[in-house]
Write a protein that holds these residues in place. Structure first.
Motif, mmCIF file in Angstrom:
data_model
loop_
_atom_site.group_PDB
_atom_site.id
_atom_site.type_symbol
_atom_site.label_atom_id
_atom_site.label_comp_id
_atom_site.label_asym_id
_atom_site.label_seq_id
_atom_site.Cartn_x
_atom_site.Cartn_y
_atom_site.Cartn_z
ATOM 1 N N ALA A 208 7.531 -6.583 5.278
ATOM 2 C CA ALA A 208 7.790 -6.843 6.742
ATOM 3 C C ALA A 208 7.025 -4.570 7.091
ATOM 4 O O ALA A 208 6.465 -5.349 7.686
ATOM 5 C CB ALA A 208 8.631 -7.147 7.351
ATOM 6 N N ILE A 209 8.147 -4.699 6.811
ATOM 7 C CA ILE A 209 8.333 -2.436 6.759
ATOM 8 C C ILE A 209 6.487 -2.466 5.865
ATOM 9 O O ILE A 209 5.910 -1.494 6.494
ATOM 10 C CB ILE A 209 9.338 -2.316 6.234
ATOM 11 N N LYS A 210 6.394 -3.081 5.437
ATOM 12 C CA LYS A 210 4.286 -2.281 3.785
ATOM 13 C C LYS A 210 4.206 -2.910 5.259
ATOM 14 O O LYS A 210 2.748 -2.535 5.327
ATOM 15 C CB LYS A 210 5.146 -3.187 2.726
ATOM 16 N N GLU A 211 4.220 -4.337 5.729
ATOM 17 C CA GLU A 211 2.583 -4.647 6.224
ATOM 18 C C GLU A 211 2.791 -4.008 7.989
ATOM 19 O O GLU A 211 2.046 -4.031 8.522
ATOM 20 C CB GLU A 211 2.945 -6.042 6.574
ATOM 21 N N GLN A 212 4.091 -4.012 8.336
ATOM 22 C CA GLN A 212 3.322 -3.263 9.623
ATOM 23 C C GLN A 212 3.711 -1.571 9.546
ATOM 24 O O GLN A 212 3.327 -1.069 10.748
ATOM 25 C CB GLN A 212 5.052 -3.400 10.355
ATOM 26 N N GLY A 213 3.625 -1.299 8.342
ATOM 27 C CA GLY A 213 3.425 -0.147 7.680
ATOM 28 C C GLY A 213 2.326 0.791 8.466
ATOM 29 O O GLY A 213 0.300 0.379 8.220
ATOM 30 N N SER A 214 1.706 2.320 8.599
ATOM 31 C CA SER A 214 0.457 2.486 8.781
ATOM 32 C C SER A 214 -0.419 3.421 7.715
ATOM 33 O O SER A 214 -1.615 4.137 7.313
ATOM 34 C CB SER A 214 0.093 2.938 10.662
ATOM 35 N N LEU A 215 1.199 4.424 6.934
ATOM 36 C CA LEU A 215 0.255 5.715 6.511
ATOM 37 C C LEU A 215 0.547 4.449 5.114
ATOM 38 O O LEU A 215 0.590 4.007 4.239
ATOM 39 C CB LEU A 215 1.333 6.504 6.281
ATOM 40 N N ALA A 216 -1.036 4.563 4.236
ATOM 41 C CA ALA A 216 -1.771 4.263 2.959
ATOM 42 C C ALA A 216 -1.292 3.068 3.425
ATOM 43 O O ALA A 216 -0.582 2.767 1.938
ATOM 44 C CB ALA A 216 -1.148 4.721 2.341
ATOM 45 N N ASP A 217 -1.786 2.382 4.171
ATOM 46 C CA ASP A 217 -1.393 0.395 3.960
ATOM 47 C C ASP A 217 -0.064 0.184 4.546
ATOM 48 O O ASP A 217 0.536 -1.128 3.356
ATOM 49 C CB ASP A 217 -2.748 0.109 2.778
#
Length: 437
Positions: A208-217
């Motif tokens: 979920a942290i990866k999906e909602q992140g904005s830096l380099a996908d």
């Protein structure tokens, strides 16, 4: 490390224990995904996918159930009723003389206290199950979800009683599975189930942290969280293993022609003597005002103040009160679990003494002095670790669920270290090398 795993599975009796433990874990994880009767599982999944669960109030219990609470499954209450019952009985042992006498009777008294814990667990499961069903029926379990009020379509008395009985039976089954692991498996069963419940939520939280992140996908946020998690695990392992060893010398005694005693040992006082109990106490105490406001549905000034300052984990009053409650309960729990006067009397009875300290009351005062000094850094460490999720929420966004921190990391590291010790001790009975070099 791999050879140690292979050696563990080559030992017949240890292999049976490990496979039995893995089998119980599989049964437990299956139970956490079976919905109870009377619940519209499709609507539950809609609310879960919308990520609108009220983690502020139900987050602790949901974590201990491995995410089963918000899905309203058979094992929705998880191990939390047993933890609460164990803590209550442990506190009552100090207050009630009858329980204190049972504790001193040895194995028979411990078995009796365990039986009381089981009864109290079932009673707490009935209360918590009733509260969960009432919350699900009112739609307050998922705030903001459009179908939250339709999770329990049939709100008749028969369906409500069936749901409560099913969750209570699930709690009793979880308690039984934990005791089976303790008797026939590896490690403490209840701790192992807590370990599995918490670690089961890690993959989804990290993704979920990866999906909602904005830096380099989202990969930069993902890598940062993993790096911070590894650093925190190392820090927690270091502090959990830290201890102050107080040397104890036993006088030599002549009985007939043989001499006894004359040995030296030590009393290990851990820096974090209270473990994770103060964090659980503080979290549970802070959830009570929020629960009262939620069930009262009041719009008065006091309800608004509690919702703004105590129910919100990111609010400054919540953070300050949470930290001071953890420090207070750390000292409180250490005071009721470690009795310096009792330790000093036992040392005096068997001819033991601390070098440079007179036996009896001076020894008790010295132990109290040392215990207070090492409890301060232990309590501050607990408070800072518990605040890591709050700081992570501020840094990564309010809707993120930071997995490494607080109660979860303390339990995972503590149970992992204890399980490794037990496997290592069994390996060393047959090999000179243990599980870890």
């Amino acid at each position: 490390m791999l050879t140690a795993f292979a050696r563990a599975f080559k030992t017949p009796d240890l292999r049976k224990k490990l496979l039995f433990t893995l089998g119980i874990i599989v049964v437990y994880r299956i139970g956490t995904n079976i919905p109870i009767p009377g619940v519209d599982y499709r609507n539950v999944q809609i609310c879960m996918d919308a990520a609108q669960a009220n983690q502020g109030i139900f987050g602790l219990v949901n974590m201990f159930s491995g995410g089963a609470l918000l899905q309203i499954t058979v094992f929705a209450l998880g191990i939390m009723p047993y933890i609460t019952a164990s803590i209550i009985l442990q506190l009552l042992t100090v207050v009630i003389p009858r329980l204190e006498a049972l504790k001193k009777e040895g194995q028979a008294g411990t078995a009796k206290i365990t039986q009381y814990t089981r009864y109290l667990t079932v009673a707490l499961a009935v209360l918590q199950g009733t509260g969960l069903v009432a919350t699900a029926r009112s739609g307050a379990l998922f705030q903001g979800c459009p179908v939250a009020s339709e999770i329990v379509p049939d709100q008749s008395m028969f369906v409500t009683i069936t749901m409560v009985i099913t969750m209570t039976a699930g709690t009793a089954a979880v308690m039984w599975l934990g005791e089976l692991i303790t008797d026939r498996g590896v490690g403490n069963g209840m701790s192992m189930l807590m370990f599995i419940s918490i670690s089961a939520t890690f993959p989804s939280a990290l993704w979920a942290i990866k999906e909602q992140g904005s830096l380099a996908d989202g990969w930069i946020e993902f890598g940062t969280v993993l790096l911070v998690g590894l650093v925190m695990v190392g820090l927690v392992v270091f502090v959990e293993q830290a201890q102050r060893r107080i040397p104890v010398q036993y006088a030599k005694r002549m009985i007939g022609r043989r001499s006894y005693g004359g040995t030296s040992t030590y009393i290990p006082l851990k820096v974090n003597q209270a473990g994770v109990i103060p964090v659980i106490f503080a979290s549970s105490l802070l959830y009570i005002p929020a629960l009262i406001v939620q069930f009262s549905s009041s719009t008065a000034g006091w309800a608004t103040w509690i919702t703004k300052n105590l129910a919100d984990p990111g609010a400054t009053p919540h953070i300050i009160l949470y930290f001071f409650l953890i420090v207070f309960f750390a000292f409180f729990y250490v005071a009721i679990t470690f009795n310096p006067e009792e330790v000093a009397d036992n040392m005096k009875k068997y001819g033991g003494f601390i070098p440079g300290i007179r036996a009896g009351r001076p020894t008790a005062e010295y132990l109290s002095y040392v215990l207070n000094r090492i409890t301060w850094p232990g309590s501050l460490y607990l408070g800072l670790i518990a605040l890591v999720p709050t700081m992570a929420l501020t840094g990564f966004g309010a809707n993120q669920n930071f997995p490494f921190g607080g109660t979860s990391i303390l339990i995972i590291v503590g149970v992992g270290l204890e399980t490794v010790r037990q496997i290592e001790s069994q390996l060393q009975q047959r090999n000179y090398e243990g599980f870890l070099r």
